[in-house]
Design a protein around this motif. Structure first.
Motif, PDB file in Angstrom:
ATOM      1  N   PRO A  62       1.759  -4.088  -8.319  1.00 29.53           N
ATOM      2  CA  PRO A  62       0.375  -3.608  -8.194  1.00 29.53           C
ATOM      3  C   PRO A  62       0.167  -2.684  -7.005  1.00 29.53           C
ATOM      4  N   GLN A  63       0.929  -2.904  -5.923  1.00 28.45           N
ATOM      5  CA  GLN A  63       0.726  -2.100  -4.715  1.00 28.45           C
ATOM      6  C   GLN A  63       1.184  -0.661  -4.875  1.00 28.45           C
ATOM      7  N   LEU A  64       1.912  -0.340  -5.949  1.00 31.54           N
ATOM      8  CA  LEU A  64       2.348   1.035  -6.185  1.00 31.54           C
ATOM      9  C   LEU A  64       1.376   1.798  -7.075  1.00 31.54           C
ATOM     10  N   LYS A  65       0.232   1.193  -7.356  1.00 30.36           N
ATOM     11  CA  LYS A  65      -0.775   1.848  -8.179  1.00 30.36           C
ATOM     12  C   LYS A  65      -1.926   2.322  -7.309  1.00 30.36           C
ATOM     13  N   ASP A  66      -2.672   3.264  -7.809  1.00 28.74           N
ATOM     14  CA  ASP A  66      -3.806   3.796  -7.066  1.00 28.74           C
ATOM     15  C   ASP A  66      -5.002   2.886  -7.279  1.00 28.74           C
ATOM     16  N   ILE A  67      -5.133   1.891  -6.416  1.00 27.77           N
ATOM     17  CA  ILE A  67      -6.217   0.920  -6.533  1.00 27.77           C
ATOM     18  C   ILE A  67      -7.102   0.996  -5.302  1.00 27.77           C
ATOM     19  N   ASN A  68      -8.256   0.386  -5.382  1.00 26.26           N
ATOM     20  CA  ASN A  68      -9.165   0.365  -4.246  1.00 26.26           C
ATOM     21  C   ASN A  68      -8.598  -0.495  -3.129  1.00 26.26           C
ATOM     22  N   CYS A  69      -8.887  -0.127  -1.910  1.00 26.02           N
ATOM     23  CA  CYS A  69      -8.477  -0.890  -0.736  1.00 26.02           C
ATOM     24  C   CYS A  69      -9.724  -1.207   0.073  1.00 26.02           C
ATOM     25  N   LEU A  70     -10.010  -2.474   0.252  1.00 29.42           N
ATOM     26  CA  LEU A  70     -11.190  -2.922   0.983  1.00 29.42           C
ATOM     27  C   LEU A  70     -12.461  -2.345   0.375  1.00 29.42           C
ATOM     28  N   GLY A  71     -12.444  -2.139  -0.966  1.00 30.87           N
ATOM     29  CA  GLY A  71     -13.626  -1.637  -1.653  1.00 30.87           C
ATOM     30  C   GLY A  71     -13.805  -0.140  -1.584  1.00 30.87           C
ATOM     31  N   ILE A  72     -12.869   0.572  -0.931  1.00 26.10           N
ATOM     32  CA  ILE A  72     -12.977   2.025  -0.788  1.00 26.10           C
ATOM     33  C   ILE A  72     -12.120   2.685  -1.861  1.00 26.10           C
ATOM     34  N   PRO A  73     -12.696   3.429  -2.800  1.00 24.20           N
ATOM     35  CA  PRO A  73     -11.896   4.053  -3.866  1.00 24.20           C
ATOM     36  C   PRO A  73     -10.823   4.978  -3.301  1.00 24.20           C
ATOM     37  N   GLY A 149       2.916  -2.431   0.912  1.00 24.00           N
ATOM     38  CA  GLY A 149       1.617  -2.874   1.400  1.00 24.00           C
ATOM     39  C   GLY A 149       1.664  -3.467   2.787  1.00 24.00           C
ATOM     40  N   ILE A 150       2.861  -3.856   3.246  1.00 22.48           N
ATOM     41  CA  ILE A 150       3.060  -4.448   4.565  1.00 22.48           C
ATOM     42  C   ILE A 150       4.242  -3.723   5.210  1.00 22.48           C
ATOM     43  N   PRO A 151       4.168  -3.371   6.492  1.00 25.54           N
ATOM     44  CA  PRO A 151       5.246  -2.614   7.121  1.00 25.54           C
ATOM     45  C   PRO A 151       6.453  -3.476   7.468  1.00 25.54           C
ATOM     46  N   GLU A 152       7.119  -4.010   6.451  1.00 28.53           N
ATOM     47  CA  GLU A 152       8.354  -4.770   6.631  1.00 28.53           C
ATOM     48  C   GLU A 152       9.409  -4.170   5.720  1.00 28.53           C
ATOM     49  N   VAL A 153      10.578  -3.846   6.288  1.00 25.80           N
ATOM     50  CA  VAL A 153      11.620  -3.163   5.517  1.00 25.80           C
ATOM     51  C   VAL A 153      12.849  -4.049   5.360  1.00 25.80           C
ATOM     52  N   GLU A 261      -2.179 -14.200 -12.715  1.00 27.63           N
ATOM     53  CA  GLU A 261      -1.923 -12.767 -12.535  1.00 27.63           C
ATOM     54  C   GLU A 261      -1.042 -12.483 -11.318  1.00 27.63           C
ATOM     55  N   VAL A 262      -0.102 -11.542 -11.483  1.00 28.61           N
ATOM     56  CA  VAL A 262       0.731 -11.101 -10.373  1.00 28.61           C
ATOM     57  C   VAL A 262      -0.089 -10.156  -9.503  1.00 28.61           C
ATOM     58  N   MET A 263      -0.250 -10.509  -8.231  1.00 27.20           N
ATOM     59  CA  MET A 263      -1.058  -9.718  -7.311  1.00 27.20           C
ATOM     60  C   MET A 263      -0.214  -8.815  -6.412  1.00 27.20           C
ATOM     61  N   TYR A 264       1.067  -9.144  -6.267  1.00 23.33           N
ATOM     62  CA  TYR A 264       1.971  -8.362  -5.402  1.00 23.33           C
ATOM     63  C   TYR A 264       3.385  -8.649  -5.868  1.00 23.33           C
ATOM     64  N   GLN A 265       4.248  -7.641  -5.852  1.00 20.42           N
ATOM     65  CA  GLN A 265       5.587  -7.822  -6.422  1.00 20.42           C
ATOM     66  C   GLN A 265       6.540  -6.793  -5.815  1.00 20.42           C
ATOM     67  N   TYR A 266       7.724  -7.249  -5.432  1.00 21.32           N
ATOM     68  CA  TYR A 266       8.763  -6.319  -4.999  1.00 21.32           C
ATOM     69  C   TYR A 266      10.119  -6.982  -5.120  1.00 21.32           C
ATOM     70  N   MET A 267      11.173  -6.180  -5.043  1.00 16.61           N
ATOM     71  CA  MET A 267      12.536  -6.681  -5.108  1.00 16.61           C
ATOM     72  C   MET A 267      13.081  -6.883  -3.702  1.00 16.61           C
ATOM     73  N   VAL A 268      13.822  -7.959  -3.515  1.00 18.32           N
ATOM     74  CA  VAL A 268      14.503  -8.241  -2.247  1.00 18.32           C
ATOM     75  C   VAL A 268      15.986  -8.008  -2.510  1.00 18.32           C
ATOM     76  N   ARG A 269      16.543  -6.966  -1.891  1.00 15.95           N
ATOM     77  CA  ARG A 269      17.893  -6.515  -2.242  1.00 15.95           C
ATOM     78  C   ARG A 269      18.833  -6.611  -1.039  1.00 15.95           C
ATOM     79  N   LYS A 270      19.992  -7.216  -1.252  1.00 13.82           N
ATOM     80  CA  LYS A 270      20.980  -7.337  -0.181  1.00 13.82           C
ATOM     81  C   LYS A 270      21.647  -5.984   0.048  1.00 13.82           C
ATOM     82  N   ILE A 271      21.623  -5.507   1.293  1.00 11.15           N
ATOM     83  CA  ILE A 271      22.246  -4.221   1.596  1.00 11.15           C
ATOM     84  C   ILE A 271      23.583  -4.365   2.318  1.00 11.15           C
ATOM     85  N   TRP A 315       3.245   6.249  -6.940  1.00  9.09           N
ATOM     86  CA  TRP A 315       4.422   5.615  -6.344  1.00  9.09           C
ATOM     87  C   TRP A 315       5.249   6.607  -5.530  1.00  9.09           C
ATOM     88  N   LYS A 316       5.142   7.910  -5.857  1.00 11.97           N
ATOM     89  CA  LYS A 316       5.922   8.918  -5.130  1.00 11.97           C
ATOM     90  C   LYS A 316       5.511   8.990  -3.673  1.00 11.97           C
TER      91      LYS A 316
END
Length: 347
Positions: A62-73, A149-153, A261-271, A315-316
């Motif tokens: 969901p975080q890779l879609k153009d959605i409202n943030c804090l009610g701001i379009p 959505g969160i600055p963690e890499v 409903e899935v509210m947030y989703q990402y892959m955790v990948r071993k590097i 997403w780009k």
């Protein structure tokens, strides 16, 4: 190879809260500093997670879609969330608070590394403070792919304090989190350090299901990819999901119900990981991380503060990642704490 910049070492040891507190609060702090939500039972029913719940077979963060943030379009079109955000990075007052956070407010000052020059700092992450009780499937350095959505890499799990049966661990919140050098990234490091009203007191509770297919990270769930699993994007395109190298993180609308409903989703990948001889091995996931860290900037407007992408191409905006990361290193390995809270009851 560029010299690896060191941040000050940290030897803070965790202080474990009473069992009664841990059962009711996933983020464990020093005694006397718990902030609990009354009348909520946080016990995990692993019977449901093992026998009823399934991971979503569609990968559609969901975080890779153009959605409202804090009610701001369209607010998330602003690159304040982006890992190369120029927000507050200009070297003039008052627009330089990112650097101020990095060097003054974050305690202690973080080390700076580059994804494109990885060997020395990967070895440091893998060889410092590795618990002998860490489950094998969680060892290595992990990339939180699409966690925009969160600055963690990047992070590690083996630096946690794991109990002997390898089913429960406590990870000090300030250790081994790689974040981009943005205002938000620096603020994330500072927030982890001071989360419990004092340096070094916040810990992430990590609990593994009995069948080892699910991991609770402070009440947020991660599915461990199994042989035969397949996942696709909404258009049917398969995504990479390799057992032993990939996991899937999901937040659900009802935190403990994977049918909601899935509210947030990402892959955790071993590097990266260490082989049996102690040699550093980088996976194909590292190659993809490097590709994204060395992409050219995505064209924007207003000094790259706004990206005029359509909803389908949003997403780009987040595909290019920062080559530079900030870390607060884990301390040297310490004796394992003997007092550990129990795992969740099977109700």
């Amino acid at each position: 190879m560029a010299e690896l910049q060191e941040g000050p070492k940290n030897d803070v040891q965790p202080v474990l809260a009473p069992d009664s507190v841990v059962k009711r609060h996933f983020f464990q702090c020093c005694p006397g500093k718990q902030k609990l939500i009354p009348d909520i039972d946080y016990t995990i029913d692993w019977n449901k997670w093992e026998n009823v719940y399934k991971p979503p077979n569609i990968y559609d963060p969901p975080q890779l879609k153009d959605i409202n943030c804090l009610g701001i379009p369209h607010a998330n079109r602003c690159c304040g969330c982006q890992h190369r955000s120029p927000c507050c990075k200009w070297p003039v007052v008052p627009c330089c608070c990112a650097a101020m956070c990095q060097y003054c407010l974050t305690c202690p000052s973080p080390a700076r590394v580059k994804i494109s020059d990885p060997d020395e700092w990967l070895m440091k992450l893998l060889s410092t403070s590795a618990s002998p009780n860490c489950p094998d499937f969680l060892k290595g350095v992990w990339w939180m792919c699409d966690n925009v959505g969160i600055p963690e890499v990047l992070t590690t799990f083996q630096d946690a304090y794991w109990q002997e049966d390898q089913m429960l661990g406590l990870k000090p919140g300030m250790w081994n989190w790689g974040v981009p050098p943005t205002a938000w990234g620096a603020g994330q490091l500072k927030g982890c350090w001071y989360r419990a009203e004092g340096p070094g007191t916040w810990q992430l509770r990590m609990e593994i299901s009995p069948n080892k297919k699910w991991v609770s990270l402070g009440g947020y769930f991660m599915y461990v990819i199994q042989p035969g699993d397949t996942f696709t994007r909404p258009d049917g395109t398969p995504i990479k999901a390799v057992p032993g190298e990939d996991m899937m993180r999901c937040n659900f609308k009802q935190w403990d119900d994977a049918t909601t409903e899935v509210m947030y989703q990402y892959m955790v990948r071993k590097i990266a990981y260490l082989d049996d001889s102690g040699k550093l091995v980088k996976t194909k996931n590292y190659d993809e991380l490097l590709r994204r860290a060395t992409l050219p900037d995505e064209p924007g407007c207003c000094c790259n503060y706004v990206y005029p992408h359509s909803k389908e191409d949003f997403w780009k905006t987040h595909e290019p990642m920062s080559d530079e990361l900030l870390f607060q290193w884990a301390s040297s390995a310490a004796p394992f704490q003997q007092v550990m809270p129990p795992t969740s009851a099977r109700v």
